[in-house]
Write a protein that holds these residues in place. Structure first.
Motif, PDB file in Angstrom:
ATOM      1  N   ARG A   1      15.332  12.090  10.159  1.00 28.37           N
ATOM      2  CA  ARG A   1      14.138  11.907  10.983  1.00 28.37           C
ATOM      3  C   ARG A   1      14.029  13.010  12.031  1.00 28.37           C
ATOM      4  O   ARG A   1      15.025  13.544  12.506  1.00 28.37           O
ATOM      5  CB  ARG A   1      14.182  10.549  11.666  1.00 28.37           C
ATOM      6  N   THR A   2      12.799  13.313  12.392  1.00 28.79           N
ATOM      7  CA  THR A   2      12.531  14.296  13.443  1.00 28.79           C
ATOM      8  C   THR A   2      12.524  13.602  14.797  1.00 28.79           C
ATOM      9  O   THR A   2      12.529  12.383  14.886  1.00 28.79           O
ATOM     10  CB  THR A   2      11.173  14.971  13.240  1.00 28.79           C
ATOM     11  N   GLY A   3      12.472  14.408  15.850  1.00 30.03           N
ATOM     12  CA  GLY A   3      12.259  13.884  17.192  1.00 30.03           C
ATOM     13  C   GLY A   3      10.777  13.818  17.492  1.00 30.03           C
ATOM     14  O   GLY A   3       9.944  13.772  16.589  1.00 30.03           O
ATOM     15  N   PRO A   4      10.386  13.868  18.779  1.00 29.95           N
ATOM     16  CA  PRO A   4       8.975  13.759  19.151  1.00 29.95           C
ATOM     17  C   PRO A   4       8.111  14.912  18.666  1.00 29.95           C
ATOM     18  O   PRO A   4       6.925  14.744  18.474  1.00 29.95           O
ATOM     19  CB  PRO A   4       9.013  13.699  20.685  1.00 29.95           C
ATOM     20  N   ASP A   5       8.684  16.119  18.477  1.00 28.54           N
ATOM     21  CA  ASP A   5       7.897  17.249  17.967  1.00 28.54           C
ATOM     22  C   ASP A   5       7.858  17.200  16.441  1.00 28.54           C
ATOM     23  O   ASP A   5       8.223  18.162  15.763  1.00 28.54           O
ATOM     24  CB  ASP A   5       8.506  18.579  18.431  1.00 28.54           C
ATOM     25  N   GLY A   6       7.403  16.072  15.896  1.00 28.00           N
ATOM     26  CA  GLY A   6       7.528  15.819  14.474  1.00 28.00           C
ATOM     27  C   GLY A   6       6.912  16.866  13.577  1.00 28.00           C
ATOM     28  O   GLY A   6       7.573  17.426  12.705  1.00 28.00           O
ATOM     29  N   GLN A   7       5.613  17.176  13.789  1.00 30.40           N
ATOM     30  CA  GLN A   7       4.924  18.097  12.889  1.00 30.40           C
ATOM     31  C   GLN A   7       5.524  19.495  12.967  1.00 30.40           C
ATOM     32  O   GLN A   7       5.729  20.148  11.939  1.00 30.40           O
ATOM     33  CB  GLN A   7       3.430  18.150  13.244  1.00 30.40           C
ATOM     34  N   GLU A   8       5.812  19.961  14.168  1.00 31.52           N
ATOM     35  CA  GLU A   8       6.387  21.300  14.338  1.00 31.52           C
ATOM     36  C   GLU A   8       7.759  21.394  13.671  1.00 31.52           C
ATOM     37  O   GLU A   8       8.081  22.381  13.000  1.00 31.52           O
ATOM     38  CB  GLU A   8       6.485  21.619  15.823  1.00 31.52           C
ATOM     39  N   THR A   9       8.579  20.347  13.845  1.00 36.72           N
ATOM     40  CA  THR A   9       9.911  20.340  13.231  1.00 36.72           C
ATOM     41  C   THR A   9       9.818  20.333  11.718  1.00 36.72           C
ATOM     42  O   THR A   9      10.525  21.080  11.033  1.00 36.72           O
ATOM     43  CB  THR A   9      10.706  19.108  13.710  1.00 36.72           C
ATOM     44  N   ILE A  10       8.932  19.507  11.165  1.00 34.50           N
ATOM     45  CA  ILE A  10       8.756  19.440   9.711  1.00 34.50           C
ATOM     46  C   ILE A  10       8.362  20.793   9.152  1.00 34.50           C
ATOM     47  O   ILE A  10       8.898  21.261   8.135  1.00 34.50           O
ATOM     48  CB  ILE A  10       7.693  18.392   9.347  1.00 34.50           C
ATOM     49  N   GLU A  11       7.428  21.477   9.815  1.00 33.33           N
ATOM     50  CA  GLU A  11       6.969  22.778   9.318  1.00 33.33           C
ATOM     51  C   GLU A  11       8.120  23.789   9.312  1.00 33.33           C
ATOM     52  O   GLU A  11       8.231  24.608   8.399  1.00 33.33           O
ATOM     53  CB  GLU A  11       5.794  23.278  10.173  1.00 33.33           C
ATOM     54  N   THR A  12       8.972  23.741  10.334  1.00 34.93           N
ATOM     55  CA  THR A  12      10.132  24.640  10.373  1.00 34.93           C
ATOM     56  C   THR A  12      11.103  24.313   9.246  1.00 34.93           C
ATOM     57  O   THR A  12      11.595  25.215   8.552  1.00 34.93           O
ATOM     58  CB  THR A  12      10.844  24.528  11.731  1.00 34.93           C
ATOM     59  N   TRP A  13      11.397  23.038   9.053  1.00 34.11           N
ATOM     60  CA  TRP A  13      12.308  22.639   7.984  1.00 34.11           C
ATOM     61  C   TRP A  13      11.802  23.110   6.617  1.00 34.11           C
ATOM     62  O   TRP A  13      12.569  23.643   5.809  1.00 34.11           O
ATOM     63  CB  TRP A  13      12.468  21.123   7.965  1.00 34.11           C
TER      64      TRP A  13
END
Length: 582
Positions: A124-136
């Motif tokens: 799971r991501t933290g609060p910056d979900g969309q930004e983290t997903i795009e990086t992953w």
């Protein structure tokens, strides 16, 4: 009715992407996409189709094509951010690419099937979900922040990891330390090469397979595990229930071994599956900018942040237009009928905001029934109309006990899309719709922003609107220019606030007081200064300035005299074409 625009699948982009990569030698993802455009393999209409505000659909799918080419051994990104074709790619033709890719997928499945018993995971991501997903997805890994953990060997025992967490995370509560230790143990020791892994954000999910072993990095996120992502974006409701909904779970790494086969089946879907796009909020217009007397660029950033995080808090001293701008932006992005406003106050509670028992009289008998509050009502409306955005404005959000008012909904602010059991209706799992946006306003003169707890700070990004900084500092001058008013009001406000700089920064006055119609007359301006501005300053400066000092230092005549002194001391404006004085 026109036919739907046909777009190339990820598989259909393998050859154009490889051809662009060979032509460039090496390049970033953006440079590779521009080369694909120059090659002209598709129509202008196809290239213009948007996936989201950050990328077109063809650009988005070209990223997946790069990932597939890397798996096939035809591309690599050993130098961070730069992609290059491998020697094996030189001399290939378009007719060879698709059969090669089909064989690659077949071989990949065989290797997984021979790999023995494996687990499956959700990270799971933290609060910056969309930004983290795009990086992953773009960089090919999943990660845990592990800010304080320090370097520790993969395969470490649970006791060793727990000991490290107890030592390095003394600043967090014991239950949270236990949860962190479990997450780090799963990531470092239990997760293995070839295991399927799921990541999700809102209503979309992505599936991949772990590669190699976890590694430690000097920059956050420190713990990273390489992933080979399947080139498909799946709706969350296609996942097994164990992965689609995790009510109340505090874990960042969740074991999904019980539904591994179902996850594997999803990861092998045809690459032509259409990715979900989600609705975008419209950016600011010239009309909106003119209405609030602010720059479009600042309003665009406001809307971008709201779209990315789905909840924001706007804070600043009184009169800076926090609520006014929130209402205008909300109506711009959602329309008049899809915006609700609620104001918090010290006695406001969960039962008022979400749902609670209310007395009703039926045939003379008093009983209690469950009654929905403003959040429950707008959430229901948003869930029934998922293609349109809805906005709830929470005015004076810091005047109530925020943790008490939100209750278990705190969790959903961080993990949109999850479902949780509710206090008054536990039999009906509830989730916050992804098309529901929250805008909170916070008056810093009423209660200092420094008093807001860490849980709120983690769940809401904060936008400051301050009289001494843009866009607020130029609002009054812009307004007066538009209505043809005298610039004196802007000069008076600027001088008053300049005297309140430094330790009195939070007591500066916003422009809205002097944007009232009555402020255009001398009598009206005197009334506003005497009955609005000075009483506010008396209250805010209580203890450091007595009433006489406030009136003598910050009264209208005192400020006018200060403006006149500054004007008399400033050098005269040069006359165009005139001779300099000697």
């Amino acid at each position: 009715m026109t036919d739907a625009l046909e777009l190339p699948s990820v598989r259909g982009l393998l050859w154009p992407t490889l051809r662009a990569l060979i032509a460039l030698g090496q390049g970033t993802k953006a440079e590779i996409y521009q080369q694909i455009v120059r090659q002209g393999a598709f129509s202008a209409e196809q290239f213009e189709a948007q996936h989201n505000k950050r990328a077109t659909k063809i650009e988005y799918r070209s990223w997946w094509a790069l990932s597939e080419l890397k798996g096939m051994g035809l591309a690599d990104n050993k130098e961070h951010g730069l992609w290059a074709a491998t020697p094996a790619a030189i001399g290939l033709t378009e007719d060879q690419i698709v059969p090669m890719h089909q064989e690659y997928l077949r071989q990949r499945k065989v290797e997984r099937d021979l790999g023995g018993e494996r687990r499956a995971w959700l990270v799971r991501t933290g609060p910056d979900g969309q930004e983290t997903i795009e990086t992953w997805l773009s960089d090919g890994y999943v990660s845990l922040a592990a800010v304080h953990l320090g370097e520790i060997e993969p395969g470490s025992t649970k006791d060793k990891i727990l000991g490290r967490v107890q030592e390095r995370y003394e600043h967090v509560e014991y239950p949270q330390r236990r949860a962190l230790a479990e997450d780090y143990y799963a990531f470092l020791t239990l997760m293995r090469d070839g295991d399927p892994v799921v990541v999700r954000h809102d209503d979309a999910a992505w599936i991949g397979h772990l590669i190699g072993s976890p590694g430690y990095h000097s920059e956050v996120p420190r713990l990273r595990f390489q992933v080979e992502w399947a080139a498909v974006e799946a709706p969350v409701d296609t996942l097994p229930p164990e992965a689609a909904s995790l009510p109340g779970s505090p874990r960042l790494v969740v074991d999904l071994t019980g539904v591994r086969e179902a996850i594997e089946m999803l990861s092998n879907q045809d690459l032509t599956l259409e990715p979900s796009t989600g609705a975008s909020l419209p950016l600011a217009t010239d009309d909106l900018a003119a209405e609030v007397n602010m720059a479009r660029a600042w309003l665009d950033e406001y809307i971008d942040l709201l779209e990315a995080r789905r909840q924001i808090i706007v804070y600043g001293p009184p009169g800076t237009g926090k609520t006014y701008v929130a209402r205008k932006v909300a109506r711009h992005v959602a329309g008049e009928d899809r915006v609700s406003v609620v104001q918090f106050h010290p006695s406001y509670a969960y039962e008022d905001f979400f749902e609670g028992l209310r007395p009703v009289t039926v045939e003379g008998t008093v009983s209690y029934e469950l009654s929905p509050g403003p959040l429950r009502r707008i959430a229901a409306a948003a869930a029934e109309d998922p293609s349109n955005p809805y906005v709830l404005i929470i005015d004076e959000i810091n005047r109530a006990d925020i943790a008490k008012v939100f209750g278990e909904l705190y969790y959903l602010l961080e993990y949109r899309g999850d479902r949780i059991a509710l206090q008054y209706s536990p039999e009906q799992p509830f989730s916050l719709p992804k098309n529901l946006y929250l805008i909170g306003t916070m008056n810093t003169a009423d209660r200092s922003i420094a008093l807001v707890d860490a849980a709120i700070r983690r769940r809401f990004p904060f936008i400051e609107m301050h009289p001494s900084e843009e866009p607020v500092s130029s609002v009054l001058a812009s307004y007066l220019k538009t209505v043809g008013g005298s610039a004196e009001r802007a000069e008076l406000l600027a001088e008053l606030n300049s005297q309140l700089l430094g330790k009195l920064r939070e007591f500066q006055i916003g422009p809205s007081y002097l944007m009232r119609d009555e402020a255009a007359t001398e009598d009206g301006l005197q009334r506003i200064w005497r009955y609005d501005i000075l009483p506010l300053l008396e209250e805010q400066l209580y203890g450091s300035h007595d009433r006489e000092q406030v009136h003598s230092n910050f009264g209208l005549e005192a400020i006018r005299q200060a403006v006149a002194r500054k004007k008399s001391q400033s050098p005269p404006e040069p006359v165009a074409g005139g001779e300099p004085e000697v």
